[in-house]
Design a protein around this motif. Sequence first.
Motif, PDB file in Angstrom:
ATOM      1  N   UNK A 167       0.816  -1.221   0.000  1.00 13.75           N
ATOM      2  CA  UNK A 167       0.000   0.000   0.000  1.00 13.75           C
ATOM      3  C   UNK A 167       0.845   1.264   0.000  1.00 13.75           C
ATOM      4  N   UNK A 168       2.159   1.112   0.079  1.00 16.69           N
ATOM      5  CA  UNK A 168       3.058   2.261   0.173  1.00 16.69           C
ATOM      6  C   UNK A 168       2.955   3.160  -1.050  1.00 16.69           C
ATOM      7  N   UNK A 169       2.915   4.471  -0.799  1.00 17.67           N
ATOM      8  CA  UNK A 169       2.955   5.461  -1.871  1.00 17.67           C
ATOM      9  C   UNK A 169       4.243   6.268  -1.752  1.00 17.67           C
ATOM     10  N   UNK A 170       4.559   7.004  -2.800  1.00 15.84           N
ATOM     11  CA  UNK A 170       5.743   7.871  -2.757  1.00 15.84           C
ATOM     12  C   UNK A 170       5.606   8.892  -1.627  1.00 15.84           C
ATOM     13  N   UNK A 171       4.383   9.362  -1.388  1.00 14.86           N
ATOM     14  CA  UNK A 171       4.145  10.338  -0.318  1.00 14.86           C
ATOM     15  C   UNK A 171       4.467   9.741   1.051  1.00 14.86           C
ATOM     16  N   UNK A 172       4.177   8.462   1.238  1.00 19.40           N
ATOM     17  CA  UNK A 172       4.505   7.795   2.505  1.00 19.40           C
ATOM     18  C   UNK A 172       6.013   7.800   2.738  1.00 19.40           C
ATOM     19  N   UNK A 173       6.747   7.508   1.692  1.00 14.85           N
ATOM     20  CA  UNK A 173       8.217   7.478   1.804  1.00 14.85           C
ATOM     21  C   UNK A 173       8.746   8.878   2.099  1.00 14.85           C
ATOM     22  N   UNK A 174       8.265   9.863   1.357  1.00 17.59           N
ATOM     23  CA  UNK A 174       8.726  11.242   1.554  1.00 17.59           C
ATOM     24  C   UNK A 174       8.396  11.748   2.957  1.00 17.59           C
ATOM     25  N   UNK A 175       7.262  11.314   3.493  1.00 20.75           N
ATOM     26  CA  UNK A 175       6.848  11.763   4.826  1.00 20.75           C
ATOM     27  C   UNK A 175       7.735  11.213   5.930  1.00 20.75           C
ATOM     28  N   UNK A 176       8.554  10.206   5.619  1.00 18.13           N
ATOM     29  CA  UNK A 176       9.421   9.607   6.640  1.00 18.13           C
ATOM     30  C   UNK A 176      10.766  10.307   6.762  1.00 18.13           C
ATOM     31  N   UNK A 177      11.021  11.281   5.911  1.00 15.80           N
ATOM     32  CA  UNK A 177      12.350  11.904   5.913  1.00 15.80           C
ATOM     33  C   UNK A 177      12.650  12.597   7.242  1.00 15.80           C
ATOM     34  N   UNK A 178      11.690  13.342   7.761  1.00 15.94           N
ATOM     35  CA  UNK A 178      11.914  14.051   9.028  1.00 15.94           C
ATOM     36  C   UNK A 178      12.185  13.059  10.165  1.00 15.94           C
ATOM     37  N   UNK A 179      11.444  11.960  10.171  1.00 14.98           N
ATOM     38  CA  UNK A 179      11.629  10.897  11.173  1.00 14.98           C
ATOM     39  C   UNK A 179      13.054  10.346  11.116  1.00 14.98           C
ATOM     40  N   UNK A 180      13.521  10.003   9.919  1.00 14.08           N
ATOM     41  CA  UNK A 180      14.863   9.448   9.761  1.00 14.08           C
ATOM     42  C   UNK A 180      15.930  10.465  10.136  1.00 14.08           C
ATOM     43  N   UNK A 181      15.717  11.704   9.752  1.00 16.63           N
ATOM     44  CA  UNK A 181      16.701  12.751  10.069  1.00 16.63           C
ATOM     45  C   UNK A 181      16.786  13.012  11.563  1.00 16.63           C
ATOM     46  N   UNK A 182      15.658  12.911  12.263  1.00 19.96           N
ATOM     47  CA  UNK A 182      15.680  13.111  13.718  1.00 19.96           C
ATOM     48  C   UNK A 182      16.453  11.984  14.400  1.00 19.96           C
ATOM     49  N   UNK A 183      16.226  10.750  13.973  1.00 19.83           N
ATOM     50  CA  UNK A 183      16.976   9.628  14.549  1.00 19.83           C
ATOM     51  C   UNK A 183      18.462   9.789  14.248  1.00 19.83           C
ATOM     52  N   UNK A 190      24.681   8.190  10.353  1.00 22.84           N
ATOM     53  CA  UNK A 190      24.195   8.630   9.046  1.00 22.84           C
ATOM     54  C   UNK A 190      23.066   7.739   8.524  1.00 22.84           C
ATOM     55  N   UNK A 191      22.193   8.329   7.715  1.00 25.66           N
ATOM     56  CA  UNK A 191      21.230   7.536   6.959  1.00 25.66           C
ATOM     57  C   UNK A 191      21.964   7.068   5.700  1.00 25.66           C
ATOM     58  N   UNK A 192      22.379   5.811   5.689  1.00 31.25           N
ATOM     59  CA  UNK A 192      23.232   5.336   4.597  1.00 31.25           C
ATOM     60  C   UNK A 192      22.434   5.028   3.335  1.00 31.25           C
ATOM     61  N   UNK A 193      21.128   4.788   3.486  1.00 33.88           N
ATOM     62  CA  UNK A 193      20.284   4.599   2.306  1.00 33.88           C
ATOM     63  C   UNK A 193      18.817   4.717   2.686  1.00 33.88           C
ATOM     64  N   UNK A 194      18.017   5.098   1.693  1.00 39.33           N
ATOM     65  CA  UNK A 194      16.560   5.071   1.813  1.00 39.33           C
ATOM     66  C   UNK A 194      16.085   3.976   0.879  1.00 39.33           C
ATOM     67  N   UNK A 195      15.709   2.843   1.427  1.00 41.22           N
ATOM     68  CA  UNK A 195      15.269   1.724   0.590  1.00 41.22           C
ATOM     69  C   UNK A 195      13.780   1.881   0.298  1.00 41.22           C
ATOM     70  N   UNK A 196      13.436   1.700  -0.967  1.00 40.84           N
ATOM     71  CA  UNK A 196      12.069   1.947  -1.398  1.00 40.84           C
ATOM     72  C   UNK A 196      11.723   0.996  -2.537  1.00 40.84           C
ATOM     73  N   UNK A 197      10.471   0.572  -2.571  1.00 43.32           N
ATOM     74  CA  UNK A 197      10.026  -0.317  -3.640  1.00 43.32           C
ATOM     75  C   UNK A 197      10.429   0.252  -5.003  1.00 43.32           C
ATOM     76  N   UNK A 198      10.933  -0.592  -5.877  1.00 41.22           N
ATOM     77  CA  UNK A 198      11.565  -0.132  -7.117  1.00 41.22           C
ATOM     78  C   UNK A 198      10.668   0.769  -7.952  1.00 41.22           C
ATOM     79  N   UNK A 199       9.377   0.472  -8.011  1.00 46.46           N
ATOM     80  CA  UNK A 199       8.489   1.277  -8.849  1.00 46.46           C
ATOM     81  C   UNK A 199       8.254   2.674  -8.292  1.00 46.46           C
ATOM     82  N   UNK A 200       8.554   2.870  -6.995  1.00 49.09           N
ATOM     83  CA  UNK A 200       8.388   4.186  -6.379  1.00 49.09           C
ATOM     84  C   UNK A 200       9.676   5.002  -6.399  1.00 49.09           C
ATOM     85  N   UNK A 201      10.789   4.342  -6.663  1.00 53.75           N
ATOM     86  CA  UNK A 201      12.092   5.010  -6.583  1.00 53.75           C
ATOM     87  C   UNK A 201      12.179   6.272  -7.429  1.00 53.75           C
TER      88      UNK A 201
END
Length: 222
Positions: A167-183, A190-201
């Motif tokens: 059910x993941x959308x590109x918007x879901x992935x983008x919305x996680x950036x602040x969360x990852x940056x805070x951690x 460092x955030x060494x990679x953002x793994x995302x379903x290939x069709x959303x990349x």
Amino acid sequence: MYPLKRLTILCGHYGSGKTNVAVNVATELRKSCDTVAVADLDIVNPYFRTKDSAAYFEQQGIRLICSAYANSNVDIPALPQEMYALTDDRSMTAVLDIGGDDRGALVLGRLAPKILAEGDYEMLMVINRYRPLTRDAASTLEVMAEIEFAGGIRFTGLVNNSNLGELTTAEDVLASREYAEEISRLSGLPVVMTSVRADLAPAVEGMMPRVFPLTLQKNKFL
């Protein structure tokens, strides 16, 4: 992909998606490494295993190290004797899929002294904003601390794998950036990679750090 060391250790809470990440990282490493192995050392979750991709690994020339009881109806938290090859055979590049909490990370403790002595490893926490027990930075950092204590190795980086499955959308992935940056800010990792379903990349490329497209592993129980 972020340059990795001889051993890539992937940890994460239940449902973080670390097994899918492990399969894809091993596939990428095989493009430049002669001998690649995936070690399924997850004794906590028997339902979503790297062994589900055993035929794929054989086709790709990737060695699979896992319990003889993986994907069987025998509920025994057995570890493969082959796992000691991970530290003893330094000609091998390997990805270690570790169990989803501090109990699962106890397995890592058996290998930790030799891993630390060699020093050629990355210990990556796979984080997922959309899982119940890691919805915010504070709870995710707590899980990370428990895994580090149990496994005897400190994390060196983060993999942002925030997703809602199919059910993941590109918007879901983008919305996680602040969360990852805070951690990242709070842990100093460092955030060494953002793994995302290939069709959303393509939709998140350039807006998230180090996008790593994933081909999703099929779960035989679904």
